[in-house]
Design a protein around this motif. Structure first.
Motif, PDB file in Angstrom:
ATOM      1  N   GLY A  96      -3.028  95.770  77.566  1.00 57.14           N
ATOM      2  CA  GLY A  96      -4.286  96.438  77.222  1.00 57.14           C
ATOM      3  C   GLY A  96      -5.205  95.578  76.363  1.00 57.14           C
ATOM      4  N   LEU A  97      -6.154  96.240  75.758  1.00 57.36           N
ATOM      5  CA  LEU A  97      -7.108  95.523  74.908  1.00 57.36           C
ATOM      6  C   LEU A  97      -7.542  96.414  73.761  1.00 57.36           C
ATOM      7  CD1 LEU A  97     -10.454  95.296  76.967  1.00 57.36           C
ATOM      8  CD2 LEU A  97      -8.761  97.086  77.088  1.00 57.36           C
ATOM      9  N   ASP A  98      -7.986  95.799  72.680  1.00 56.46           N
ATOM     10  CA  ASP A  98      -8.342  96.561  71.478  1.00 56.46           C
ATOM     11  C   ASP A  98      -9.837  96.900  71.464  1.00 56.46           C
ATOM     12  OD1 ASP A  98      -9.470  94.115  70.930  1.00 56.46           O
ATOM     13  OD2 ASP A  98      -8.096  93.611  69.306  1.00 56.46           O
ATOM     14  N   ARG A  99     -10.224  97.724  70.500  1.00 54.85           N
ATOM     15  CA  ARG A  99     -11.602  98.196  70.440  1.00 54.85           C
ATOM     16  C   ARG A  99     -12.587  97.042  70.251  1.00 54.85           C
ATOM     17  NH1 ARG A  99     -13.539 103.371  69.097  1.00 54.85           N
ATOM     18  NH2 ARG A  99     -11.755 103.983  67.847  1.00 54.85           N
ATOM     19  N   GLU A 100     -12.206  96.082  69.434  1.00 54.60           N
ATOM     20  CA  GLU A 100     -13.098  94.944  69.182  1.00 54.60           C
ATOM     21  C   GLU A 100     -13.429  94.192  70.474  1.00 54.60           C
ATOM     22  OE1 GLU A 100     -11.438  92.215  66.303  1.00 54.60           O
ATOM     23  OE2 GLU A 100     -12.741  90.641  67.089  1.00 54.60           O
ATOM     24  N   THR A 101     -12.412  94.002  71.313  1.00 55.59           N
ATOM     25  CA  THR A 101     -12.638  93.299  72.578  1.00 55.59           C
ATOM     26  C   THR A 101     -13.506  94.136  73.517  1.00 55.59           C
ATOM     27  OG1 THR A 101     -10.466  92.300  72.318  1.00 55.59           O
ATOM     28  CG2 THR A 101     -11.480  92.100  74.483  1.00 55.59           C
ATOM     29  N   ILE A 102     -13.283  95.443  73.510  1.00 58.29           N
ATOM     30  CA  ILE A 102     -14.106  96.328  74.348  1.00 58.29           C
ATOM     31  C   ILE A 102     -15.570  96.196  73.941  1.00 58.29           C
ATOM     32  CG2 ILE A 102     -14.649  98.755  74.823  1.00 58.29           C
ATOM     33  CD1 ILE A 102     -11.627  99.302  74.649  1.00 58.29           C
ATOM     34  N   THR A 103     -15.821  96.239  72.637  1.00 54.49           N
ATOM     35  CA  THR A 103     -17.206  96.142  72.156  1.00 54.49           C
ATOM     36  C   THR A 103     -17.800  94.784  72.517  1.00 54.49           C
ATOM     37  OG1 THR A 103     -16.607  97.599  70.349  1.00 54.49           O
ATOM     38  CG2 THR A 103     -18.658  96.365  70.108  1.00 54.49           C
TER      39      THR A 103
END
Ligand SMILES: [Zn+2]
Length: 310
Positions: free
Chosen positions: A100-107
């Motif tokens: 998966g990926l974290d919120r920072e990467t999504i942003t």
């Protein structure tokens, strides 16, 4: 000099084969041939030990988009899409597939005003699952499958048990496309590198199938449960079941922007499609949210991770 007639016949046949190899034989020599599933099953059977009990799925992110964004030539109906992670679960241990990926990467990659639904509590549970896993493997090195092992509260513990294939390692060190995050050499050195040719028996009931095409380091994960049920985690070979059912790849513009090897993906997609149509093996496409829900409803996959240890 006496020569065994069989030897002569054999050498004649070899010469013939080299000069005039029929198309059907050439196809059998290709990696994604009709004999591949039999080879995978044989390798699985050769392993000793308890097979896993279940494969769990947990969606970290959900979004939606027109089907035509995921499958070439499809219509514009909106369909859900998700970023999931998988846990191959034995009674007393597990392997995690994808991170998966974290919120920072999504942003960073999807913008601050993105319309993705993100579950931070699930991401936290994923991090605990990665920390306590026997092994972690990635279907491929794109950021939505890989970021979770590259940073986080237990990063060093997680990196030490994440088996990056040599191709994944190479792509992470020197990303060939935008969807792959760059790993510094110091960080990369904390990960073990897994080198294998076509198939690798990872654990009882689990075989990795090398499938470069979507990315250089793409692989499928075949699982045979103790119940006998067979599951193929096919990563991003298609993004929605419509692509698998019709054999249509991703839209051309997407294939180009991802830097996919469309010839390799064609052969793999055709193979996965045959496996899907034969019906003995349940094919799991990472991003098809509706299909994942249906597989959970049928009992093929179990919703949510199970982090309890006996
Ligand atoms: Zn993906």
């Amino acid at each position: 000099m006496y020569r065994n007639p069989c030897t002569i016949l054999k050498s004649a046949a070899l010469v013939l084969a080299g000069a005039l190899l029929p198309a059907s034989l050439a196809a059998q020599a290709a990696p994604f041939s009709d004999s591949l599933l039999g080879q995978v099953r044989a390798l699985e059977r050769a392993q000793r030990g308890e097979r896993p009990l279940a494969v769990h799925v947990m969606k970290i992110v959900e979004s939606a988009g027109p089907l035509a964004n995921y499958v070439a030539g499809a219509d514009s109906q909106r369909v859900p899409s998700c970023f999931p992670v998988f846990q191959i679960r034995w009674r007393d241990r597990w392997i995690v597939v994808d991170a998966g990926l974290d919120r920072e990467t999504i942003t960073r990659f999807y913008g601050a005003t993105n319309r993705l639904t993100y579950w931070p509590d699930r991401y936290d549970r994923l991090q605990a699952a990665l920390r306590d896993a026997d092994h972690v493997v990635l279907t491929h090195e794109h950021l939505d499958h890989a970021v979770g092992v590259t940073r986080g509260p237990y990063f060093r513990q997680v990196a030490a048990k994440t088996l990056l294939t040599a191709e994944q390692m190479q792509a992470l060190l020197d990303p060939p496309s935008r969807g792959i995050i760059r790993l510094g050499a110091d960080t990369a050195a904390l990960f073990p590198t897994l080198r294998y040719d076509r198939l690798f028996p990872l654990a009882p009931g689990v075989v990795l199938i090398k499938a470069p095409g979507h990315t250089p380091g793409a692989q499928f994960v075949y699982v045979r449960l103790a119940s006998g049920r067979e599951i193929l985690l096919a990563g991003d070979i298609a993004w929605q079941t419509e692509g698998l059912a019709t054999g249509r790849q991703k839209p051309d513009v997407t294939v180009r922007s991802l830097g996919e090897d469309s010839v390799a993906v064609r052969a793999q997609l055709d193979w996965v499609r045959r496996v899907f149509e034969e019906g003995a093996v349940s094919v799991v496409l990472s991003h098809d949210s509706r299909s994942l829900d249906a597989l959970v409803a049928r009992g093929t996959l179990v919703n949510d991770f199970d982090l309890a240890l006996p």
